[in-house]
Design a protein around this motif. Structure first.
Motif: not given
Length: 66
Positions: A15-19, A9-11
Motif C-alpha cells: 500500500t502507499p502507507f507506512s507500517e 510490514k507486508e501490508a
C-alpha cells in the motif's frame, strides 16, 4: 494471486502507507486485524503476531483517501 493475509510490514509494502500508519489504523479500529491462536509452548513473538486479511485491507483502502 494475492496473499490471503499480511503482517503490518507486508501490508505497508503493498500500500502507499507506512507500517506506522497501518498500525494506527488497526489500533483505532478502522482496519480489522486478527491475532491467530497459538499453542502455549510457541515463541513469545508468535503470541503477539497480528495478521490483516486481504479483504479487510482492500476494504480499508477503499475508505481511505490517498
Amino acid at each position: 494471486m494475492s496473499k490471503l493475509a499480511y503482517s503490518y510490514k507486508e501490508a505497508a509494502a503493498v500500500t502507499p502507507f507506512s507500517e506506522s500508519t497501518i498500525k494506527k489504523a488497526v489500533y483505532s479500529g478502522a482496519l480489522k486485524a486478527h491475532r491467530p491462536k497459538v499453542d502455549k509452548k510457541a515463541k513469545a513473538s508468535d503470541h503477539s503476531r497480528v495478521v490483516i486479511m486481504h479483504a479487510d485491507l482492500m476494504a480499508w483502502l477503499e475508505q481511505v483517501q490517498v
